[in-house]
Motif scaffolding. Structure first.
Motif, PDB file in Angstrom:
ATOM      1  N   UNK A  59       0.841  -1.178   0.000  1.00  7.65           N
ATOM      2  CA  UNK A  59       0.000   0.000   0.000  1.00  7.65           C
ATOM      3  C   UNK A  59       0.890   1.248   0.000  1.00  7.65           C
ATOM      4  N   UNK A  61       1.171   4.238  -1.473  1.00  5.91           N
ATOM      5  CA  UNK A  61       0.719   5.618  -1.224  1.00  5.91           C
ATOM      6  C   UNK A  61       0.402   5.793   0.255  1.00  5.91           C
ATOM      7  N   UNK A  62      -0.283   4.806   0.807  1.00  6.36           N
ATOM      8  CA  UNK A  62      -0.686   4.882   2.204  1.00  6.36           C
ATOM      9  C   UNK A  62       0.496   4.897   3.152  1.00  6.36           C
ATOM     10  N   UNK A  63       1.433   3.959   2.992  1.00 10.20           N
ATOM     11  CA  UNK A  63       2.504   3.924   4.001  1.00 10.20           C
ATOM     12  C   UNK A  63       3.532   5.024   3.791  1.00 10.20           C
ATOM     13  N   UNK A  65       2.601   8.017   3.030  1.00 11.36           N
ATOM     14  CA  UNK A  65       1.926   9.093   3.761  1.00 11.36           C
ATOM     15  C   UNK A  65       2.035   8.909   5.263  1.00 11.36           C
ATOM     16  N   UNK A  66       1.929   7.673   5.718  1.00 10.54           N
ATOM     17  CA  UNK A  66       2.093   7.408   7.153  1.00 10.54           C
ATOM     18  C   UNK A  66       3.501   7.817   7.601  1.00 10.54           C
TER      19      UNK A  66
ATOM     20  N   UNK B 160      -3.672   9.619   5.053  1.00  9.14           N
ATOM     21  CA  UNK B 160      -2.464   8.892   5.474  1.00  9.14           C
ATOM     22  C   UNK B 160      -1.558   9.728   6.384  1.00  9.14           C
ATOM     23  N   UNK B 161      -1.479  11.027   6.145  1.00  9.82           N
ATOM     24  CA  UNK B 161      -0.639  11.870   7.011  1.00  9.82           C
ATOM     25  C   UNK B 161      -1.162  11.837   8.449  1.00  9.82           C
ATOM     26  N   UNK B 163      -2.876   9.544   9.752  1.00 12.00           N
ATOM     27  CA  UNK B 163      -2.643   8.188  10.234  1.00 12.00           C
ATOM     28  C   UNK B 163      -1.192   8.038  10.694  1.00 12.00           C
ATOM     29  N   UNK B 164      -0.283   8.700   9.982  1.00  8.97           N
ATOM     30  CA  UNK B 164       1.125   8.707  10.397  1.00  8.97           C
ATOM     31  C   UNK B 164       1.334   9.467  11.688  1.00  8.97           C
ATOM     32  N   UNK B 191      -6.024   6.285  -1.235  1.00  6.93           N
ATOM     33  CA  UNK B 191      -5.177   6.541  -0.064  1.00  6.93           C
ATOM     34  C   UNK B 191      -5.963   6.442   1.233  1.00  6.93           C
ATOM     35  N   UNK B 194      -6.442   2.861   2.118  1.00  8.18           N
ATOM     36  CA  UNK B 194      -5.144   2.336   2.560  1.00  8.18           C
ATOM     37  C   UNK B 194      -4.866   2.750   4.011  1.00  8.18           C
ATOM     38  N   UNK B 198      -4.467   0.392   7.583  1.00  6.04           N
ATOM     39  CA  UNK B 198      -3.318   0.392   8.502  1.00  6.04           C
ATOM     40  C   UNK B 198      -3.724   0.832   9.903  1.00  6.04           C
TER      41      UNK B 198
END
Lengths: 327, 362
Positions: A59, A61-63, A65-66, B160-161, B163-164, B191, B194, B198
């Protein structure tokens, strides 16, 4: 000094920084239990545990961004892409989020994140798994782009990248992972943004980075047998580009050949040659030259793939032409 | 960099909203005789505070709209008018050390976090002392000192940001929760799915708030989402969802408290769907031809969050109409002062063009 592989050098850099700084962690596909698709993260899960060596879903794009979000909070994520080809899914987070946020926030938000993984052509994995992204990311203000060649630089530059307060794109090369080299014992930090003269010479400057350095080193050997002394420069960092070292070399040799695996249009070679043409025009005794990958999606068949990549013979021929030896 | 100094100075004072709240409490007097008993859901002073905060956002955004129409603000500008109950209700449920992140409709979310309105307006005017020094504009504003992490221009990318950010909160073993806002349009971005996966997989401390204002730009929710109950969009990841009347700040606050408690206690993410409505177009350039005037008018008349609270306060005898008018005059004056202060700020210095690309000295 001790002799280790590029793969081990990258692992050692991550492990040492994780020991030194609790805020450093590694995330990506297969980095933990599988120990890396290319076995780069061997032993890290065992030493640091699953909270700091984090397997992600597939994933990108997702990770990515994380990772950027975690960096906003002051962590120092190392985000591994199994290869840079897959980071195309995440390019929005790398460019729009990571690269631009410091500026958009008037300097209020720092993003100390490293994106790393193998880049460029591997061996017969064809178009979607063989591409050099150096020029793509080097185009972007706000990113630093690093592409080491040998084991010592792999360790020193990755250590510097992890400690850097800005987002760093760290381009490794699958075909270099197994190469070994001498690496200083203990802490080893190289400076980002500095090229290195690997072999001095007076007749022609050969410039490349990452795996391209092996091609220009071999070409320099051949040229030496033909009484042409090539100066070999490893750029090491593609952004910021060390223009001073390149220009200084051209002032001495008056000729330059830039070698890259990637496509030539709007490439790193184009940038190097534009810089030389604009800032060292009077020093040039011959047109600056490029040797690059062919402008095709990478073919599968081994002989076609070989034709699509720069080779030592071509580098030698073009360097001789630049020296007007064969004219 | 000038802006950060100004912000730090501002941080030593009470935020305008905090001082408003103090005045609200002081303004409360016991209910006069003769009024019906009304269940306010909250102590009257708190409801007055909610009313003032929402009214400030409304008057601020109206004034920003005027400045845009006068050509003083450029680019894209997305107003929050109509959605005030969400930002105010959620802010009351959120701890000040809980990080917040949202998309480009961000002015209100900044101000409820305690950023001075003049710093937001200054940014819109491209001033040196704007919250991003004139480099970010309407869509890109940040104030980490107040745990506000933007202000992001790419639909869904802030999810996602956020989420980070939640990942970092858990990594650091804190008890803080990240509140991540996005719109009904964003929920269909890959996104976002995703990030949901997570967050649920790793039980991250995060509350996702989808501000369903019914239209992703000009596309109605049921034309964009196969399932129009957006609070169900986390179900396949095991994320509990709840539909909330996003036009009622008291209901929003209660839902927020529950969701934040859920996330804070280590049970992972929650998804709140705030049913809300924006009165203006998607951005200043949108004439909103995809809906009828009557539709907008009906929401304004029947569901407006500010009128709703005002009516409640009047019916309960907490205040009368004249007192509410006085509050409005006070807030309008405060907004005008902020505009004047922002207009007096120096323009962003051309010497700052090439700064803040990389950290200083690197």
């Amino acid at each position: 000094m001790r002799e280790i592989s590029v793969r081990e050098a990258i692992r050692d850099a991550m492990a040492e920084e994780m020991r030194r700084d609790e805020s450093v962690f590694l995330m990506g596909e297969e980095v933990a239990e599988y120990e890396g698709a290319y076995k780069v993260s061997q032993g890290l899960l065992q030493e640091f545990g699953p909270e700091r060596v984090v397997d992600t879903p597939i994933t990108e794009a997702g990770f990515a961004g994380v990772g950027v979000g975690a960096a906003m909070m002051g962590l120092r994520p190392i985000v591994e892409f199994m290869t840079w080809n897959f980071a195309m899914q995440a390019v929005d987070q790398i460019v729009n989020s990571a690269a631009k946020t410091r500026y958009m926030s008037g300097g209020r938000v720092s993003l100390p994140v490293v994106f790393r993984g193998p880049n460029g052509a591997a061996s017969q994995v064809a178009a979607q798994h063989s591409q050099d992204y150096g020029a793509w990311y080097a185009h972007v203000p706000g990113l630093k782009v690093v592409a080491p060649f040998d084991a010592a630089d792999a360790k020193g530059l990755l250590t510097a990248a992890i400690r850097d307060p800005d987002p760093v794109v760290f381009l490794e090369h699958e075909l270099l992972y197994g190469d070994t080299g001498q690496v200083p014992d203990g802490e080893h930090v190289a400076e980002l943004g500095r090229a290195r003269i690997v072999r001095p010479g007076r007749d022609v400057t050969l410039v490349s980075w990452s795996r391209g350095v092996s091609a220009i080193l071999a070409a320099a050997e051949t040229l030496a047998d033909q009484d042409i002394e090539a100066e070999v420069i490893d750029l090491r960092t593609l952004r910021p580009l060390d223009r001073v070292t390149v220009l200084g070399s051209v002032q001495r040799t008056h000729r330059i050949v830039c070698v890259e695996e990637g496509w030539p249009s709007c490439g790193i070679g184009a940038e190097v040659i534009a810089t030389v043409s604009a800032e060292a025009f009077d020093a040039l005794d011959a047109p600056p030259r490029r040797v690059s990958g062919a402008e095709v999606p990478m073919p599968y068949a081994a002989h076609l793939e070989a034709l699509a990549l720069p080779d030592v013979e071509t580098v030698v021929r073009v360097a001789r032409e630049a020296c007007y030896v064969d004219v | 960099m000038a802006a950060s100094k100004r912000l730090e100075e501002g941080a030593r004072e009470l935020s305008p909203l905090a001082s408003l709240a103090a005045r609200s409490a002081a303004a409360y007097e016991p209910m006069p005789n003769g009024h019906e008993q009304v269940d306010l859901g909250l102590p009257p002073g708190e409801l007055l505070d909610i009313h003032r905060r929402m009214l400030l956002l409304r008057r601020l955004e109206e004034r920003i709209g005027q400045l845009y129409a006068m050509g003083e603000i450029g680019g894209f500008c997305h107003l929050y008018i109509g959605q005030e109950a969400v930002a105010v209700g959620m802010e009351r449920a959120t701890r000040s050390d809980d990080p917040v992140i949202t998309a480009y409709r961000c002015h209100a979310h900044m101000v409820v976090r305690g950023v001075a309105p003049e710093l937001v307006i200054g940014e819109l005017l491209g001033k040196a002392d704007g919250v991003s020094g004139g480099k970010g504009g309407s869509m890109h504003m940040f104030d980490p000192a107040r745990n506000f992490y933007g202000g992001h221009g790419i639909v869904g990318a802030q999810v996602p940001l956020g989420t980070g950010i939640a990942f970092a909160l858990k990594y650091r073993k804190t008890d803080r929760v990240c509140v991540t806002y996005f719109g009904d349009g964003a929920i269909s971005q890959g996104q976002v799915a995703e990030a949901f996966n997570m967050a649920a997989l790793w039980k991250l401390p995060i509350v996702y708030v989808v501000e369903n204002n019914q239209y992703g730009m000009g596309t109605a929710v049921d034309r964009a989402s196969a399932v129009s109950d957006l609070h169900k969009r986390g179900e396949s990841f095991g994320i509990p969802g709840q539909e909330v009347d996003g036009m009622d700040p008291v209901v929003v606050e209660r839902a927020g408290l529950t969701a934040l408690e859920h996330a804070r206690s280590g049970r992972g993410p929650m998804l709140l769907e705030m049913k809300t409505y924006r009165y203006r177009g998607h951005s200043m350039s949108d004439p909103a031809l995809y809906r009828t005037r009557e539709e907008v008018q009906k929401v304004r008349e029947e569901r407006d969050p500010i009128s709703r609270v005002a009516d409640l306060l009047v019916n309960a005898g907490v205040v009368d109409a004249d007192q509410l008018k006085a509050v409005d005059r006070e807030i309008r004056a405060m907004v005008m002062e902020a505009v004047t202060a922002a207009q007096a700020m120096p323009d962003a210095d051309p010497a700052e063009l090439m700064t803040d690309i990389y950290s200083a000295g690197s």
